[in-house]
Design a protein around this motif. Sequence first.
Motif, mmCIF file in Angstrom:
data_model
loop_
_atom_site.group_PDB
_atom_site.id
_atom_site.type_symbol
_atom_site.label_atom_id
_atom_site.label_comp_id
_atom_site.label_asym_id
_atom_site.label_seq_id
_atom_site.Cartn_x
_atom_site.Cartn_y
_atom_site.Cartn_z
ATOM 1 N N VAL A 138 0.837 -1.205 0.000
ATOM 2 C CA VAL A 138 0.000 0.000 0.000
ATOM 3 C C VAL A 138 0.870 1.251 0.000
ATOM 4 N N GLN A 139 1.938 1.218 0.790
ATOM 5 C CA GLN A 139 2.844 2.360 0.834
ATOM 6 C C GLN A 139 3.510 2.575 -0.512
ATOM 7 N N SER A 176 1.137 4.190 -2.971
ATOM 8 C CA SER A 176 0.938 5.611 -2.705
ATOM 9 C C SER A 176 2.146 6.446 -3.122
ATOM 10 N N VAL A 177 3.322 6.041 -2.680
ATOM 11 C CA VAL A 177 4.488 6.892 -2.907
ATOM 12 C C VAL A 177 4.923 6.889 -4.369
ATOM 13 N N ASP A 195 2.891 6.595 -6.988
ATOM 14 C CA ASP A 195 1.951 7.481 -7.674
ATOM 15 C C ASP A 195 2.287 8.945 -7.401
ATOM 16 N N VAL A 196 2.611 9.264 -6.144
ATOM 17 C CA VAL A 196 2.949 10.642 -5.794
ATOM 18 C C VAL A 196 4.233 11.083 -6.500
ATOM 19 N N THR A 212 1.432 -0.273 -11.219
ATOM 20 C CA THR A 212 2.267 0.938 -11.189
ATOM 21 C C THR A 212 3.159 1.105 -12.410
ATOM 22 N N TRP A 265 8.988 6.458 3.172
ATOM 23 C CA TRP A 265 8.613 6.194 1.779
ATOM 24 C C TRP A 265 9.067 4.795 1.389
#
Length: 324
Positions: A34-35, A38-39, A41-42, A196, A283
């Motif tokens: 999950v992390q 998120s990171v 994509d950011v 991703t 991250w």
Amino acid sequence: MSTWLRLFGAELRRTLLRPLPVGLLLLMAVGATVQALSVQDVAHGNLAQVRSGADQLTPAGCAADASNLPADAGVSPDAFYRDCVTGLPRTVEMYQRIEAGFLDTAQQLAPAQHPLGAIGAAFGWLATAPGLLAVLVLAAHFTAGEWSRGTAVPLLLHEQRLWRLLSAKAAVLLTWFLATAAAMALSLWLLAVAHTRRSAPLLGLVSDSEVRAFAAQRVAVGLLVILVASFAAVALAAALRSPLRTVLVGVLVLGVLTLPLTAWFPGAVLADALRLQPHLTAWDHVWSAPTDSAVPPAVRALPWLLALAAAVWHGWRVRPRSLV
């Protein structure tokens, strides 16, 4: 050796498939995945956004912005255009610095989209706070808990050599570490293949040689860390013989040793050895920021390894005889 292997097999069957280690394995795998989602994509979004903005830093872009000024802006389009064109060099330089920072972040996260890099990313978590806290909890439950629950007596009657019993328990923790690393790496790689690499393509920012170097660095250092952590956690649990005391003392020791007070503290040594970047804390790892030092991490780690060995040797000499 055959006796120890039988003891190891028995400990493995008694502990590895229990709810606690299985739950922690799933928690680590799901949390890292999950992390990473998120990171990554950011990181991709930030890089794409700043590059899109940089493409507009031209006289034509200034003219377009001037033509779109609202009527109540308080400045004429001509004046805005002149100021915009005059400030273009400074603005371009600022965007280049921002892009360099975002690009560095994206390149640090890109290896997780490669099969080998996913293994290295997994060790980034396991060899720092999440993995060490997990192994501390497991040692507290399955080693210190033997004494608090009273189940240590039949174990010691069956195997009177304490070092065999404790080393077998440490080997089980090491096995859990390796199984968790495999689960995390597989989960991270499946995330890359399924999502991703298309939604946040970062892998093209690094070469295959860079990915291999990243994975080799993380795995080599991580294996040493989890090996030491497994034996140290079991030794602490056997010395304190209380799950609560084991966790409290272990967390206190970890908190103190990871303070970034000096480059010689274990937290900074490990961060340098794993090449963890301070701006990526939480991250791709959770650890204290490294402190720059001209002394190699291996040299700085040696006194701590010797101190740990001395503490274990002293603890073994003065251990309560009731344990044997």
